[in-house]
Each structure stands twice: as C-alpha cells, then as structure tokens.
Design an enzyme around this catalytic site. Sequence first.
Site, PDB file in Angstrom:
ATOM      1  N   TYR A 140      54.258  54.212  52.148  1.00 40.96           N
ATOM      2  CA  TYR A 140      53.644  53.487  53.029  1.00 40.96           C
ATOM      3  C   TYR A 140      52.136  54.178  53.509  1.00 40.96           C
ATOM      4  O   TYR A 140      51.978  55.054  53.863  1.00 40.96           O
ATOM      5  CB  TYR A 140      54.408  53.090  54.462  1.00 40.96           C
ATOM      6  N   GLU A 189      49.770  51.734  55.283  1.00 42.37           N
ATOM      7  CA  GLU A 189      48.715  51.025  55.986  1.00 42.37           C
ATOM      8  C   GLU A 189      47.480  51.329  56.581  1.00 42.37           C
ATOM      9  O   GLU A 189      47.738  52.678  57.049  1.00 42.37           O
ATOM     10  CB  GLU A 189      49.786  50.296  57.181  1.00 42.37           C
ATOM     11  N   ASP A 215      33.491  34.739  42.209  1.00 43.97           N
ATOM     12  CA  ASP A 215      34.848  35.094  41.717  1.00 43.97           C
ATOM     13  C   ASP A 215      34.923  35.352  40.127  1.00 43.97           C
ATOM     14  O   ASP A 215      34.875  34.431  39.447  1.00 43.97           O
ATOM     15  CB  ASP A 215      35.971  33.913  42.058  1.00 43.97           C
ATOM     16  N   THR A 239      40.140  39.831  39.940  1.00 44.08           N
ATOM     17  CA  THR A 239      41.450  40.150  39.527  1.00 44.08           C
ATOM     18  C   THR A 239      41.192  41.458  38.636  1.00 44.08           C
ATOM     19  O   THR A 239      40.087  41.192  37.961  1.00 44.08           O
ATOM     20  CB  THR A 239      42.278  39.259  38.826  1.00 44.08           C
ATOM     21  N   LYS A 276      42.727  40.524  33.842  1.00 43.90           N
ATOM     22  CA  LYS A 276      42.406  39.619  32.702  1.00 43.90           C
ATOM     23  C   LYS A 276      41.579  40.354  31.630  1.00 43.90           C
ATOM     24  O   LYS A 276      42.133  41.140  30.917  1.00 43.90           O
ATOM     25  CB  LYS A 276      41.749  38.434  33.460  1.00 43.90           C
ATOM     26  N   ARG A 320      47.980  44.113  37.558  1.00 42.77           N
ATOM     27  CA  ARG A 320      47.834  42.788  38.488  1.00 42.77           C
ATOM     28  C   ARG A 320      47.541  43.257  39.836  1.00 42.77           C
ATOM     29  O   ARG A 320      48.413  43.979  40.590  1.00 42.77           O
ATOM     30  CB  ARG A 320      49.166  42.072  38.560  1.00 42.77           C
TER      31      ARG A 320
HETATM   32  N1  DSN Z   1      46.399  31.905  36.857  1.00 42.57           N
HETATM   33  C1  DSN Z   1      44.987  32.431  36.642  1.00 42.57           C
HETATM   34  C2  DSN Z   1      44.330  31.752  35.252  1.00 42.57           C
HETATM   35  O1  DSN Z   1      45.439  31.482  34.190  1.00 42.57           O
HETATM   36  O2  DSN Z   1      43.345  31.656  35.423  1.00 42.57           O
HETATM   37  C3  DSN Z   1      44.154  32.114  37.745  1.00 42.57           C
HETATM   38  O3  DSN Z   1      44.807  32.493  38.738  1.00 42.57           O
END
Ligand code: DSN
Length: 419
Positions: free
Chosen positions: A46, A48, A207, A233, A236, A242
């Site tokens: 933990y 925090e 984003d 994120t 990707k 993730r």
């Molecule tokens: N689910 C993602 C995508 O496929 O683009 C975005 O959150």
Amino acid sequence: MKDIQIKKLIEAEKNRQKKVINLIASENYVSKDVLEALGTELTNKYAEGYPAKRYYGGNEIIDEIEILCQTRALELFDLAEKSKGSQDRSQAGKWSVNVQALSGSPANVAVYLAVLPQGGKIMGMSLDHGGHLTHGHKVSITGKVWKQVPYGVDKNTEMINYEELMAKAIAEKPGVIVAGFTAYPRVVDFKKFREIADASGALLMVDMSHFAGLVAGKEYPSPFEYADIVTTTTHKTLRGPRSALIFTKKGVTIASGEKGEKKEISSLVDKAVFPGMQGGPHMNQIAGVAVALKEAKSADFKKYAKQVKKNAKVLAEELAKRGWRIISGGTDSHLILIDTWMEGKKNEKGAGAVAGKSASDKLEKAGIIVNKNAIPFDTRPPVDPSGIRLGTAAETTHVKKEKDFVKIAERIDKILKGE
Ligand code: DSN
C-alpha cells in the site's frame, strides 16, 4: 500455479492471442520484462500518497520506483530537465507527471475533477465522430457531472474543421477543450487547438492514448508545445501494461476552491488522483509502465513506430484498391476506419453492404480480430454501426511488415465479400 482452473484459462488466452491476427487499434503485446514486473511482490504494498509523502510506512523502495517511472515518462517525451540526445529541448523542465491513474478513463476524470467545477463545459469530439466516452459523453460520468460541448468532423473531408471548432468554442466558452480520439486516423493540428483554446479562454487537454507510442517514436506531432494537460493510456501504441499518465504544464494556474485562490494545475491533478479519485496506487503496474517507458526510448522502438505507420498506410491503400471506403481517405497513424456498409450498396468491386457487426463477426470466425465502429454521420445504431476500426500496433509487435499487411488486406477483402 496451483489454481488449475485459472492456469488453464490463462494458457487458453495465451494461445488465442498467438493464433489470431489482432487488428484491435487499442491493443498491443507487452514484452516479457513488462509481464515480469506485473507479476511481482510490488502488488502487496500500500502506498497511498506520493513519494516521500506516504500514509503508510515501508515505502522507501516504492518511492524509488515511482520516481523512476516519472523520470522515464518525462524523458521519453523530452520533458525532463536533463534529457539526453534530444534535438528539441524547448519543453524540458516545464512539465510534471502523475503516474498513479489506474487507466485512461480515471485519468481523464481526475483531470476534470481538478480543473472544472461541477456543470463546467468539456468540449470534446462526439463518440460517433471518433471521440471517447470520457470526453463528455452523456453515458459517462464525464457527461453527467460536466456538460459536453460536442464537436465533429466535416461531412465532406471527414477531418476536423478548425474554423467551425473555433466558432463553436468562442460561442460556448468551455472550461476544457479535449483534442485526442479513439477513432480519428489523421494527425491533429495542436497549434490550431492552442489558438482555439486561447481565443475561448479554455485549458487545452490532449488525450494522446492512441498515438502516444507514435509521439514517442517521433512519428506523430508532439502535443507538448501547445497543451496544458496531456493524458495517455500506456497500453496502446506505447506498448506498456494497462495504466495511464497525466502530464501537466508547470506554471499553469487556475482559480480554485471557495476563495478562488490561484493554484498550479499539477498540484490540483495530483490531489484529484489521490485522494480525490483513488486510494493506493498499483505499484506493480507502475513498475511495468517504467519498464515499457525505457523500452519506448530505444532505437528499436523508433523503428517499430515507423513500421506501425507504414503498415497502416499499406493496409488502408490495399483495402481502398479493393473497393472499401476508408474514412477520410487514409490514415496518418496506426488506425484505420472503414465504412463496410457503404449505405447498404455494393460497388463495382463488390465491396459494401456489410454492417459493422457482421463484418467484425465474419472476420473473427476467420481469426482476424477487429472492432465494429461507428463512422462519422452514421445512420446505423452503435450496436451495429456502419464500419470497423483497424489498427496495426499489435501485429507490428509480432514483426509483420508491409508484405504481410498486403496479405491481411486480401484476406479481409475476401472474407467481407464472402469469397
Ligand atoms: N477502449 C479504448 C479504445 O478501444 O480505443 C479506448 O478506451
């Protein structure tokens, strides 16, 4: 692993991933090192709070991991004070980063929580034109607590019309303008977005979840010269586990709280992530992100990012040659949006009249995994829209090159035409 049931399922998923051609634009395959970091004792801790300001003891090593992850995130995008080997140092030392957001949606919510009062306006691209749920869509908390001012693409070009965007922003005066998408294949003019944000008095949030890996590989324009906030994120095109990162520009302040005191957005974002949104950070995840960020700084990753784009271009061209309508006429990234329905009619090459769901199902039966997707001005419902979205990030990790994508295009074409 002693749990045979779960072990079998993990093995089965591993085999599935090996067997299919994965064209889901938001997925990728992490390295063994990233996987190793995820499955460690770091998950037991933990933590925090933030480095040196924790609410639990025993965090001296955890602090080092979080700081290393922050440093690597800043270095990767040429934002660190001492970043080496960078040509463009103009943003060096001007940014902070929060590495604790659990994924993209909570990262975006944390930003709004930090900088927008309840009921404030988020100007984001509408979902059916390529935006994301967390850009203010009404079914997401971002459209319930705040109000979306949607923008879309031009009907003819299927690209952003910056003049319209400017007029709308000036009329609506949103608190935050979001640039960045889940199904927009072209490059974004961040300079124009900055001008629009300045003219309307909004903060500019980018984003870059989909194209972060391409920015890291210098294959897509960097938003950092123009944005106030950048979220992404990490799983990707960036090819990490993730998770998410929130970058904030130092020195940007907004009036906050009952007294309207000016506060730095970086400290407001940190407070919004913890304790505003989350409890303890997932430290195994943060270590995995740190590993991926180091990998993304390598020369190999630059080659990878270049190949991702080359493969996407070939895939789009080969499908277009066979009669399929590519939204906006092509791609500048890893992502392609295809109108498979084409208003329910087949053209002279036999392409068309396949709705998105049926296209995705047919391809899946043949081992090609994609997702059905709305196209701009779609006349069909979201559960069975007019198109599919394809991406080349995952299969490029599996070292596929242009010639492989010519074959993939041939297969997609034949499957969709029922041959
Ligand atoms: N689910 C993602 C995508 O496929 O683009 C975005 O959150």
